[in-house]
Design a protein around this motif. Structure first.
Motif, PDB file in Angstrom:
ATOM      1  N   UNK A 118      51.563 -52.732 -65.876  1.00 15.56           N
ATOM      2  CA  UNK A 118      50.785 -52.895 -67.099  1.00 15.56           C
ATOM      3  C   UNK A 118      50.690 -54.339 -67.562  1.00 15.56           C
ATOM      4  N   UNK A 119      51.718 -55.143 -67.269  1.00 15.86           N
ATOM      5  CA  UNK A 119      51.671 -56.545 -67.678  1.00 15.86           C
ATOM      6  C   UNK A 119      50.581 -57.294 -66.919  1.00 15.86           C
ATOM      7  N   UNK A 148      51.877 -67.755 -67.288  1.00 16.49           N
ATOM      8  CA  UNK A 148      52.055 -67.502 -68.717  1.00 16.49           C
ATOM      9  C   UNK A 148      52.682 -66.142 -69.001  1.00 16.49           C
ATOM     10  N   UNK A 149      52.419 -65.180 -68.147  1.00 10.30           N
ATOM     11  CA  UNK A 149      52.848 -63.807 -68.450  1.00 10.30           C
ATOM     12  C   UNK A 149      53.944 -63.337 -67.499  1.00 10.30           C
ATOM     13  N   UNK A 157      57.402 -66.104 -66.725  1.00  9.61           N
ATOM     14  CA  UNK A 157      58.390 -66.236 -67.808  1.00  9.61           C
ATOM     15  C   UNK A 157      59.254 -64.989 -67.945  1.00  9.61           C
ATOM     16  N   UNK A 158      58.643 -63.818 -67.782  1.00  7.15           N
ATOM     17  CA  UNK A 158      59.431 -62.593 -67.915  1.00  7.15           C
ATOM     18  C   UNK A 158      60.310 -62.365 -66.695  1.00  7.15           C
ATOM     19  N   UNK A 215      63.240 -64.843 -66.611  1.00 11.10           N
ATOM     20  CA  UNK A 215      64.231 -64.507 -67.636  1.00 11.10           C
ATOM     21  C   UNK A 215      65.123 -63.367 -67.157  1.00 11.10           C
ATOM     22  N   UNK A 273      64.129 -61.043 -76.618  1.00  3.44           N
ATOM     23  CA  UNK A 273      63.160 -60.863 -77.697  1.00  3.44           C
ATOM     24  C   UNK A 273      63.041 -59.416 -78.144  1.00  3.44           C
ATOM     25  N   UNK A 274      63.814 -58.527 -77.534  1.00  9.05           N
ATOM     26  CA  UNK A 274      63.684 -57.123 -77.892  1.00  9.05           C
ATOM     27  C   UNK A 274      64.353 -56.809 -79.210  1.00  9.05           C
ATOM     28  N   UNK A 275      64.440 -55.544 -79.482  1.00  6.74           N
ATOM     29  CA  UNK A 275      65.084 -55.103 -80.699  1.00  6.74           C
ATOM     30  C   UNK A 275      66.587 -55.150 -80.486  1.00  6.74           C
TER      31      UNK A 275
END
Lengths: 374, 263
Positions: free
Chosen positions: A266-267, A284-285, A288-289, A292, A370-372
């Protein structure tokens, strides 16, 4: 059948209460975690005993029984502890190797400039990140190259005379800096839609992963010159650098690929549907993910690389460990504890570097989360 | 919607469906997954300003069909013409189409490492080459539009499903698309949050956005659709205005499907 009253309406909402107070203090913590039952108490005592058995001799050797001052082996003979004056005497050789005494200020400048550029780069809140990155990727390598090798009126220092921590850091930093971008490109290549690119990446990665680093170093220092035409030589350190960088990049590629595989489809679709081009989407998408996610793996490779630099000893380059080992032949300091002391010193240095990388990676992981948070 | 009156320059006037203005045209499209024939001879014409709802049982090919329109899936036979551009393997054309066609996904597909605002400004800055400041103004405008400007600096992981889907809609709108595709936008949401997303979509429809929605929200279909398309086994089985579609379905597959979802 008994009639039960199922009708219930809450007429007052339950109030918000503060969480229960933690049962307090060090004693409370110890009681809860170490001595909560008979079995746990026994385990705690066994644990303490094991720690004592492990660390007592180390502390005794390194600190309590150690010799701290002296001019030669006489001072350390007859003692069972570390011979620190030997390390102090050899310290500059451990750092610089056989770099000429009068020129060592050049190495100091390189070390200082490296620290000066690296520290603000690692602190996320430090300003001027762009200038900082340019300094570290462009200005520093060029300056370091000329400072270390010579030129512009400075005496030429053959890399054969480099040694100690200087060589360790040159190989490790070059390997780290080169392997990450190369590894990313290889990982993307291996997942590419283009068969030629994919095949080339797979062949490269599998070749370098399938060969031991020692073989790579041997090939670069012994075999490669045989294939080169008469009179063409290039530096032994440079060959080792290239070998280490390519070797590490193959491992890095697989680590990064692991991250890429964890990114949901989906990303990619979200990015494509917005009209982003391939490199924009990746840069950019996706990357980085993915990066990380694989920070632990990346740092693992870095740490492995840092320690693998010790293998260059077998092609006659004296890194920190090699330099320490070569000092054992000096009769001035020959004592039964000399090699123990030297290895302890080496272990402490390597551990400091590797542990710092490890801690920094944990810090970065937390920062990029960056999650909850639960 | 009361905010629509406050809408500024970006607001599009309410448009009547005009026969001469074709937004999407699909002619004889076929698609296979390996040996499996997923889409069979699809023909569809969507006019500018038209709202079309696509429904059908799962596996009927409705998502695949709308994903072909912006080339998230490749079709093997037939033509797709979007906004006058024929879809081919030419990357430049695909990019051109994707810039004009917004898409909202079932699972939002927000970028979790970017804030809500960055999610919205990313494409305008990198694809439309808009200055950052202007992109942020546009983004805030649309975030207000979907009623979550106060979440702009949070990350997607900190928002509820309904809020995330509204951000996804705002993110698409920031590219100022001429056509919006919705791929089951409310299917992954808790029941309580479906309405807030549908409200935004109704607002868009009222402004005259060309919309192609795969959804099972039949209330939404009745309220805004010009046409309802029913798909089964990779083909368009029935196509009609919402009122006759729901009250008097012709094909037995449609009758069966409707009897199962409208209890």
């Amino acid at each position: 059948m008994a009639a039960t009253d199922v009708h219930y309406v809450r007429d007052e909402m339950a109030p918000v209460l503060p969480p229960p107070a933690a049962s307090g203090g060090l004693l409370g913590w110890m009681r809860a975690n170490l001595f909560s039952s008979l079995g746990n108490t026994a385990l705690t005592l066994v644990g303490v005993l094991i720690l004592w058995l492990l660390f007592e001799p180390l502390i005794r050797f390194a600190l309590i029984d150690a010799v701290w001052t002296g001019a030669n082996r006489e001072a350390c003979l007859g003692h069972h502890g570390a011979c620190w004056p030997y390390v102090a005497d050899y310290f500059s050789q451990f750092i610089y190797g056989r770099y000429p005494l009068g020129e060592r200020w050049r190495v100091d400048i390189v070390f200082a400039a490296f620290a000066f550029g690296l520290v603000p780069l690692l602190v996320p809140s430090a300003p001027l990140k762009r200038a900082n990155v340019i300094f570290m990727l462009v200005v520093f390598p060029v300056a370091a190259y000329f400072l270390l090798t010579g030129g512009f009126g400075m005496e030429i220092v053959e890399t054969a005379n480099w040694g100690g921590l200087l060589v360790t850091l040159v190989i490790a930093v070059t390997g780290i800096v080169a392997s990450l971008p190369l590894g990313i490109v290889l990982a993307l290549g291996r997942r590419s839609q283009m068969p030629v690119v994919r095949l080339a990446s797979v062949v490269f990665i599998e070749f370098w992963r399938g060969v031991p680093l020692i073989t790579v170093l041997f090939m670069s220092s012994v075999m490669l010159p045989l294939f080169l035409p008469e009179g063409v030589t290039f530096d032994k350190l440079l060959r080792a650098l290239i070998g280490v960088a390519l070797f590490a990049s193959a491992y890095m590629a697989e680590v990064v690929r692991g991250g890429l595989q964890a990114i949901p489809k989906g990303q990619y679709e979200g990015a494509m549907a917005l009209g982003l081009r391939y490199w924009q989407m990746m840069g950019l998408i996706i990357m980085p993910q993915a990066l990380k996610m694989v920070i632990p793996g990346i740092v693992n490779t870095f740490i492995g690389l840092f320690k693998d630099t010790t293998l260059v000893l077998i092609i006659g380059l004296f890194d920190l460990l090699g330099q320490i080992q070569s000092s054992y032949t000096d009769p001035t300091w020959a004592t039964p504890t000399q090699s123990h002391t030297g290895y302890l010193f080496a272990a402490a240095i390597y551990w400091t570097f590797c542990f710092s990388m490890s801690r920094y990676s944990i810090f970065m992981e937390k920062r990029l989360h960056t999650g909850h948070k639960r | 919607m009361s905010e629509t009156a406050a809408m500024t320059a970006e607001a599009k006037p309410k448009m009547a469906v005009s026969e001469t203005d074709v937004a999407i045209e699909i002619v004889g499209m076929n698609k296979w997954y390996g040996d499996f024939h997923v889409l069979k001879d699809i023909n569809l014409k969507v006019m500018r300003g038209e709202r079309i709802v696509v429904c059908g049982p799962s596996g009927s090919g409705k998502s695949t069909m709308i994903r072909c329109i912006n080339r998230l899936e490749e079709h093997q036979k037939g033509d797709i013409i979007v906004d006058g551009i024929t879809l081919t393997n030419d990357l430049k054309r695909i990019d051109e189409i994707r810039r004009e066609v917004g898409m909202v996904f079932q699972h939002f597909n927000l970028f979790p490492h970017l804030t809500i605002l960055e999610n919205c400004t990313l494409a305008p800055i990198w694809v439309r080459k808009m200055p950052k400041k202007q992109a942020e103004e546009v983004a805030m405008h649309y975030l207000e539009r979907v009623k979550i400007p106060e979440q702009a600096l949070k990350y997607p992981g900190q928002l509820s499903g309904g809020q995330q889907q509204r951000v996804a809609i705002a993110r698409s709108l920031c590219m100022n698309p001429r056509i919006m595709l919705f791929d089951e936008p409310t299917s992954a949401l808790d029941p309580e949050m479906i309405k807030e997303v549908l409200d935004v979509m109704v607002g868009l429809a009222e402004e005259g956005m060309t919309m192609l929605c795969v959804t099972h929200e039949m209330g939404f279909a009745r309220q805004v659709a010009n046409r309802v398309i029913f798909m089964d086994a990779g083909q368009i089985v029935e196509e009609n205005a919402p009122e006759p579609f729901f009250t008097n379905p012709q094909h037995e597959r449609t009758q069966l499907f409707l009897s199962q979802i409208l209890h």
